[in-house]
Design an enzyme around this catalytic site. Structure first.
Site, PDB file in Angstrom:
ATOM      1  N   HIS A  77      58.572  28.508  58.904  1.00 26.44           N
ATOM      2  CA  HIS A  77      59.923  28.420  58.338  1.00 26.44           C
ATOM      3  C   HIS A  77      60.601  29.783  58.408  1.00 26.44           C
ATOM      4  CE1 HIS A  77      59.658  24.472  55.843  1.00 26.44           C
ATOM      5  NE2 HIS A  77      59.198  24.337  57.067  1.00 26.44           N
ATOM      6  N   PRO A 297      55.294  28.501  39.695  1.00 19.34           N
ATOM      7  CA  PRO A 297      55.253  28.241  41.136  1.00 19.34           C
ATOM      8  C   PRO A 297      56.568  28.501  41.873  1.00 19.34           C
ATOM      9  CG  PRO A 297      55.216  26.178  39.890  1.00 19.34           C
ATOM     10  CD  PRO A 297      55.115  27.276  38.900  1.00 19.34           C
ATOM     11  N   LYS A 301      53.846  32.048  44.906  1.00 18.29           N
ATOM     12  CA  LYS A 301      53.006  33.254  45.004  1.00 18.29           C
ATOM     13  C   LYS A 301      51.551  33.060  44.572  1.00 18.29           C
ATOM     14  CE  LYS A 301      55.963  36.110  46.624  1.00 18.29           C
ATOM     15  NZ  LYS A 301      56.074  35.398  47.882  1.00 18.29           N
ATOM     16  N   TYR A 388      60.007  37.040  49.077  1.00 20.94           N
ATOM     17  CA  TYR A 388      59.600  35.651  49.329  1.00 20.94           C
ATOM     18  C   TYR A 388      58.541  35.577  50.451  1.00 20.94           C
ATOM     19  CZ  TYR A 388      59.962  30.590  49.649  1.00 20.94           C
ATOM     20  OH  TYR A 388      59.665  29.257  49.632  1.00 20.94           O
TER      21      TYR A 388
HETATM   22  C1  FAD Z   1      50.067  21.724  39.952  1.00 20.98           C
HETATM   23  C2  FAD Z   1      50.040  23.074  40.619  1.00 20.98           C
HETATM   24  C3  FAD Z   1      50.984  23.375  41.622  1.00 20.98           C
HETATM   25  C4  FAD Z   1      50.967  24.615  42.242  1.00 20.98           C
HETATM   26  N1  FAD Z   1      51.881  24.891  43.216  1.00 20.98           N
HETATM   27  C5  FAD Z   1      51.872  26.106  43.809  1.00 20.98           C
HETATM   28  C6  FAD Z   1      52.797  26.440  44.830  1.00 20.98           C
HETATM   29  O1  FAD Z   1      53.642  25.647  45.203  1.00 20.98           O
HETATM   30  N2  FAD Z   1      52.694  27.657  45.417  1.00 20.98           N
HETATM   31  C7  FAD Z   1      51.710  28.575  45.055  1.00 20.98           C
HETATM   32  O2  FAD Z   1      51.606  29.652  45.642  1.00 20.98           O
HETATM   33  N3  FAD Z   1      50.841  28.285  44.088  1.00 20.98           N
HETATM   34  C8  FAD Z   1      50.899  27.077  43.465  1.00 20.98           C
HETATM   35  N4  FAD Z   1      50.000  26.798  42.515  1.00 20.98           N
HETATM   36  C9  FAD Z   1      49.032  27.815  42.195  1.00 20.98           C
HETATM   37  C10 FAD Z   1      47.861  27.792  43.179  1.00 20.98           C
HETATM   38  O3  FAD Z   1      47.451  26.482  43.423  1.00 20.98           O
HETATM   39  C11 FAD Z   1      46.758  28.640  42.567  1.00 20.98           C
HETATM   40  O4  FAD Z   1      47.267  29.947  42.404  1.00 20.98           O
HETATM   41  C12 FAD Z   1      45.488  28.674  43.417  1.00 20.98           C
HETATM   42  O5  FAD Z   1      44.830  27.431  43.365  1.00 20.98           O
HETATM   43  C13 FAD Z   1      44.542  29.763  42.891  1.00 20.98           C
HETATM   44  O6  FAD Z   1      43.295  29.652  43.516  1.00 20.98           O
HETATM   45  P1  FAD Z   1      41.953  30.057  42.751  1.00 20.98           P
HETATM   46  O7  FAD Z   1      40.881  29.821  43.728  1.00 20.98           O
HETATM   47  O8  FAD Z   1      42.140  31.372  42.124  1.00 20.98           O
HETATM   48  O9  FAD Z   1      41.857  29.041  41.527  1.00 20.98           O
HETATM   49  P2  FAD Z   1      41.606  27.460  41.525  1.00 20.98           P
HETATM   50  O10 FAD Z   1      42.277  26.826  42.689  1.00 20.98           O
HETATM   51  O11 FAD Z   1      41.975  26.987  40.162  1.00 20.98           O
HETATM   52  O12 FAD Z   1      40.041  27.309  41.740  1.00 20.98           O
HETATM   53  C14 FAD Z   1      39.125  27.621  40.714  1.00 20.98           C
HETATM   54  C15 FAD Z   1      37.869  26.811  40.920  1.00 20.98           C
HETATM   55  O13 FAD Z   1      36.917  27.180  39.944  1.00 20.98           O
HETATM   56  C16 FAD Z   1      36.291  26.014  39.436  1.00 20.98           C
HETATM   57  N5  FAD Z   1      35.775  26.280  38.096  1.00 20.98           N
HETATM   58  C17 FAD Z   1      36.457  26.370  36.932  1.00 20.98           C
HETATM   59  N6  FAD Z   1      35.630  26.622  35.912  1.00 20.98           N
HETATM   60  C18 FAD Z   1      34.372  26.695  36.427  1.00 20.98           C
HETATM   61  C19 FAD Z   1      33.091  26.910  35.851  1.00 20.98           C
HETATM   62  N7  FAD Z   1      32.951  27.086  34.541  1.00 20.98           N
HETATM   63  N8  FAD Z   1      32.032  26.917  36.676  1.00 20.98           N
HETATM   64  C20 FAD Z   1      32.176  26.736  38.025  1.00 20.98           C
HETATM   65  N9  FAD Z   1      33.366  26.494  38.606  1.00 20.98           N
HETATM   66  C21 FAD Z   1      34.457  26.490  37.826  1.00 20.98           C
HETATM   67  C22 FAD Z   1      37.399  24.968  39.451  1.00 20.98           C
HETATM   68  O14 FAD Z   1      36.896  23.638  39.439  1.00 20.98           O
HETATM   69  C23 FAD Z   1      38.103  25.309  40.746  1.00 20.98           C
HETATM   70  O15 FAD Z   1      37.598  24.611  41.851  1.00 20.98           O
HETATM   71  C24 FAD Z   1      50.006  25.572  41.864  1.00 20.98           C
HETATM   72  C25 FAD Z   1      49.064  25.288  40.860  1.00 20.98           C
HETATM   73  C26 FAD Z   1      49.087  24.053  40.231  1.00 20.98           C
HETATM   74  C27 FAD Z   1      48.087  23.755  39.127  1.00 20.98           C
END
Ligand code: FAD
Length: 405
Positions: A77, A297, A301, A388
């Site tokens: 995009h 969101p 980011k 962005y």
């Molecule tokens: C509904 C929604 C919409 C979003 N939309 C956007 C968007 O449009 N753009 C954007 O940039 N970001 C968006 N985000 C944010 C983005 O999805 C997150 O920033 C991203 O998933 C972060 O990745 P992570 O691996 O840090 O955490 P997560 O994706 O949360 O992964 C963490 C993992 O740890 C596991 N876990 C948790 N506790 C434990 C435990 N005790 N033991 C073992 N495993 C555990 C969980 O099951 C999970 O699989 C959105 C988030 C949500 C909830």
């Protein structure tokens, strides 16, 4: 119940994008890691979340060797649009600052990372229960968990807390050893995913008198759309018809006419929050991604910050093992937070600019004036575009360092 003990260099808690990508990056530099995830792989793949990747994120995925499908199927995009008072204004990303973003679902990125990990034979344990951290202040941390009724213990050099906002790692740190910064917004986003070709070419962020709406997509055949909603609202009260009626009213006539009210394949409400914890290193435990910070969101980011955190963490661990010095580990917090706070600022700014806040007429006028200034000023547009597409990740410096080493 028998108890089994093993050893690895790094235990990664969480198999979201942060944990899986860290596993790949560490594998590339010869560091062993075990991933512990509390959910099943199917559950992790079923979560519908982010979809906009910064250019720096794409570079890191290329570096990790997991970008082939992203390049084949991702959508480049060159701009985004902002709707206001029934008109749309384009922020021409490429023209303004020479960079673009890539639309590729978080689910797809997660699938690519899982497949790469499976293909390499690296060790991941899904459905790991009661993950518990021990001795992370000393030099010989341990992690215990239960799997299929058996208790396991892994001794390691480091623990990477990639377990999201509700995970166990940040909760294991006493409150007086960290500082938290938080802002809760008085609304959420109701999101709908539908299998229908998007009738818009670029994302459209709409500020309307009825509240915010976002027209987005995940692929050439799948739309992802949102409307701002109250924190007390329930998904069950939003039929597909009600959602699309509201979306069309907020988007303005032209987009409304083009929008097909397709059945939803996923519908959920997410609250909006800004959150940062400091520091990100606690002895031999490091926090990364949503475990350490949350952004609303609006600025797209969250996923991108998770990627930059683990990129910095893999560099710090690589340099530690090569040089046997703590200094690269000490720099992890400050490297991440410089970027995190700028993304926090931008996400807060976008949220404030585009949503309907309960409040006074003065604030609404200021919001309108800020939008008019943005539409009229190329400098303001360049600033928005620069943020962005993502501020630099220091990737070029990484390439240079890797070359020298
Ligand atoms: C509904 C929604 C919409 C979003 N939309 C956007 C968007 O449009 N753009 C954007 O940039 N970001 C968006 N985000 C944010 C983005 O999805 C997150 O920033 C991203 O998933 C972060 O990745 P992570 O691996 O840090 O955490 P997560 O994706 O949360 O992964 C963490 C993992 O740890 C596991 N876990 C948790 N506790 C434990 C435990 N005790 N033991 C073992 N495993 C555990 C969980 O099951 C999970 O699989 C959105 C988030 C949500 C909830």
């Amino acid at each position: 119940m028998t108890s089994r003990t093993t050893r690895t260099q790094v235990v990664i808690v969480g198999a979201g994008p942060a944990g899986l990508l860290l596993g790949e990056l560490l594998r590339k530099v010869g560091i062993d890691a075990v991933i512990l995830e509390q959910r099943s792989a199917d559950y992790v793949l079923g979560r519908i979340r982010a979809g906009v990747l910064e250019q720096g994120t794409v570079q890191v995925l290329e570096h990790a060797g997991v970008a082939a499908r992203l390049h084949a199927e991702g959508l480049t995009h060159e701009g985004v649009e902002i709707g206001f008072h029934g008109h749309r204004h384009r922020i021409a990303l490429r023209e303004l600052i020479g960079k673009t973003v890539t639309v590729y679902g978080q689910t797809e990125m997660t699938r690519d990372l899982m497949e790469a990990r499976n293909a390499s034979g690296a060790h991941s344990i899904y459905e790991a229960e009661d993950v518990t951290l021990h001795d992370w202040r000393g030099t010989t941390p341990r992690v215990t968990y239960r799997h299929l009724g058996v208790t396991h213990e892994i001794s390691c050099d480091f623990i990477a807390g990639c377990d999201g906002f509700h995970g166990v790692c940040r909760r294991s740190i006493p409150a007086d050893q960290m500082q938290t910064f938080e802002r809760i917004y008085p609304f959420g986003w109701l999101g709908v995913l539908s299998d229908v070709p998007p009738p818009w070419k670029e994302l459209i962020y709409a500020n309307s008198a009825r509240g915010f709406a976002l027209a987005s997509m995940r692929s050439p055949t799948r739309v992802r759309c949102y409307v701002q909603c109250g924190l007390d609202e329930r998904v069950e009260d939003w039929s597909d018809a009600r959602f699309w009626d509201e979306f069309r009213l907020r988007m303005g006539e032209e987009i409304a006419d083009r929008t097909m009210p397709a059945p939803s394949i996923e519908k959920s409400i997410a609250p909006l929050r800004s959150f940062v914890v400091e520091p990100l290193r606690f002895g031999r435990l490091f926090l990364a991604g949503d475990a350490a910070h949350i952004v609303p969101p609006t600025g797209a980011k969250g996923l991108n910050l998770a990627v930059s955190d683990v990129f910095y963490l893999h560099e710090a661990l690589r340099d530690y093992y090569r040089e046997q010095r703590d200094e690269p580990l000490d720099r992890y917090t400050s490297r991440c937070l410089r970027r995190v706070w700028k993304a926090e600022r931008f996400s807060w700014w976008m949220t404030r600019l585009l949503h309907l806040f309960p409040g006074d007429a003065f604030s609404r006028r200021i919001q309108q004036t800020e939008l008019e200034y943005l539409f009229d000023s190329r400098f303001a547009q360049s600033s928005m575009a620069e943020n962005y597409v993502g501020l630099p990740l220091d990737y070029e410096a990484h390439e240079a360092r890797a070359h020298v080493a």
